[in-house]
Design a protein around this motif. Structure first.
Motif, PDB file in Angstrom:
ATOM      1  N   ASN A 172       0.872  -1.179   0.000  1.00  0.00           N
ATOM      2  CA  ASN A 172       0.000   0.000   0.000  1.00  0.00           C
ATOM      3  C   ASN A 172       0.905   1.224   0.000  1.00  0.00           C
ATOM      4  O   ASN A 172       2.139   1.086   0.006  1.00  0.00           O
ATOM      5  N   LEU A 173       0.338   2.402   0.001  1.00  0.00           N
ATOM      6  CA  LEU A 173       1.173   3.590  -0.160  1.00  0.00           C
ATOM      7  C   LEU A 173       2.107   3.832   1.027  1.00  0.00           C
ATOM      8  O   LEU A 173       3.303   4.074   0.830  1.00  0.00           O
ATOM      9  N   VAL A 187      -0.347  -0.674  -4.707  1.00  0.00           N
ATOM     10  CA  VAL A 187      -1.447  -0.993  -3.799  1.00  0.00           C
ATOM     11  C   VAL A 187      -1.984  -2.381  -4.144  1.00  0.00           C
ATOM     12  O   VAL A 187      -2.540  -2.601  -5.223  1.00  0.00           O
ATOM     13  N   TRP A 207      -7.836   2.990  -2.055  1.00  0.00           N
ATOM     14  CA  TRP A 207      -7.524   3.793  -3.245  1.00  0.00           C
ATOM     15  C   TRP A 207      -8.490   4.976  -3.345  1.00  0.00           C
ATOM     16  O   TRP A 207      -9.703   4.803  -3.310  1.00  0.00           O
ATOM     17  N   SER A 225      -4.694   9.026  -4.824  1.00  0.00           N
ATOM     18  CA  SER A 225      -3.733   7.924  -4.717  1.00  0.00           C
ATOM     19  C   SER A 225      -2.789   7.855  -5.907  1.00  0.00           C
ATOM     20  O   SER A 225      -1.598   7.580  -5.755  1.00  0.00           O
ATOM     21  N   GLN A 252      -0.021  10.362  -5.456  1.00  0.00           N
ATOM     22  CA  GLN A 252       0.935   9.912  -4.430  1.00  0.00           C
ATOM     23  C   GLN A 252       1.827   8.797  -4.958  1.00  0.00           C
ATOM     24  O   GLN A 252       3.049   8.796  -4.744  1.00  0.00           O
TER      25      GLN A 252
END
Length: 269
Positions: free
Chosen positions: A41-42, A65, A73, A77, A80
């Motif tokens: 994930n981020l 992700v 999301w 997103s 990023q």
């Protein structure tokens, strides 16, 4: 000693994180270096980038992700992830894809996040590292639209059947094979299929700390899988393919170097 690249290590947020120095050194002692750390994930991708910065050339990372986190999301997103993907040490977008086995995120959100990341990989001219479980039809349908524009596409931890293998070969995917082939209970079908993966499309991985090879002897005291066990997985796959172990290891290593844009320590085949 052959060289190996472990293309999928779940380091961040796993039990392996606390033993990173030892993990890297023990793997390198077996010829396994570098390691590709997976971003799920981020926030985890950002942490993985920090690890890669602390261990240059020993660790590289993906940024993406995972379908389990697709519900996270948002509109922002993609922006990023674009910023993360441009950081030093990031070699692929992912781990992205579809997982209809556990459905930790709603399927529409999984498809949305998957498509957005494929589009970003096309935009950034980066390869993509993907996950698919019990979602073959939707996965292949979505991927087909983006595949001609993608720099490279890797389905890691492939455990599918012959029909899915043939479809993925048709889509010109690279396929990552884990110690699943060492499991006489669950891996028998994969063991029968692995010989049919084109030589220049196969890669090897531990997916550590998961999927400890069941057939390893002596059996490790810990149930945690580690990158240092990758040579065993490689030797098992080579035997299933009827190939010389060192020659197979070399091919898988060079495939990984080419896919991720890494410098090889010997000349291409």
């Amino acid at each position: 000693m052959p060289s190996y690249i472990d293309i999928a290590v779940n380091l961040v947020g796993s039990p392996l994180e606390k033993e990173c120095d030892t993990l890297i050194n023990d793997a390198a002692a077996q010829g396994v270096s570098p390691l590709i750390v997976i971003g799920s994930n981020l926030p985890e991708s950002e942490q993985a980038i920090d690890f890669a910065a602390r261990y240059p050339k020993a660790l590289y990372t993906t940024a993406g992700v995972h379908p389990h986190h697709a519900s996270e999301w948002e509109v922002s997103s993609a922006k990023q992830l674009r910023q993360l993907a441009r950081q030093t040490g990031v070699v692929a977008i992912g781990e992205c894809g579809l997982d209809y086995n556990r459905d930790f995120s709603p399927r529409p959100k999984q498809r949305e996040a998957f498509e957005a990341q494929l589009a970003l990989a096309v935009e950034l001219e980066m390869p993509v590292l993907m996950h698919e479980r019990d979602a073959h039809d939707d996965f292949a349908s979505i991927l087909q639209s983006y595949r001609p524009q993608l720099k490279g596409a890797l389905l890691h931890c492939f455990t599918g059947n012959r029909a899915s293998l043939e479809r993925y070969i048709e889509l010109d995917l690279h396929l990552g094979i884990t110690g699943w082939v060492c499991d006489e209970r669950r891996g028998q079908e994969l063991a029968e299929l692995v010989a049919d993966i084109p030589a220049q499309r196969i890669m090897i991985e531990t997916d550590s700390p998961y999927l400890l090879p069941r057939s390893m002897r002596p059996k490790p005291k810990s149930s945690k899988n580690k990158p240092q066990y990758l040579p065993y997985i490689s030797q098992t796959i080579a035997a299933l393919r009827g190939e010389n172990a060192n020659a197979f290891a070399r091919q898988a290593y060079l495939n990984s170097c080419e896919f991720f844009g890494l410098e090889a320590d010997y000349e291409p085949i």
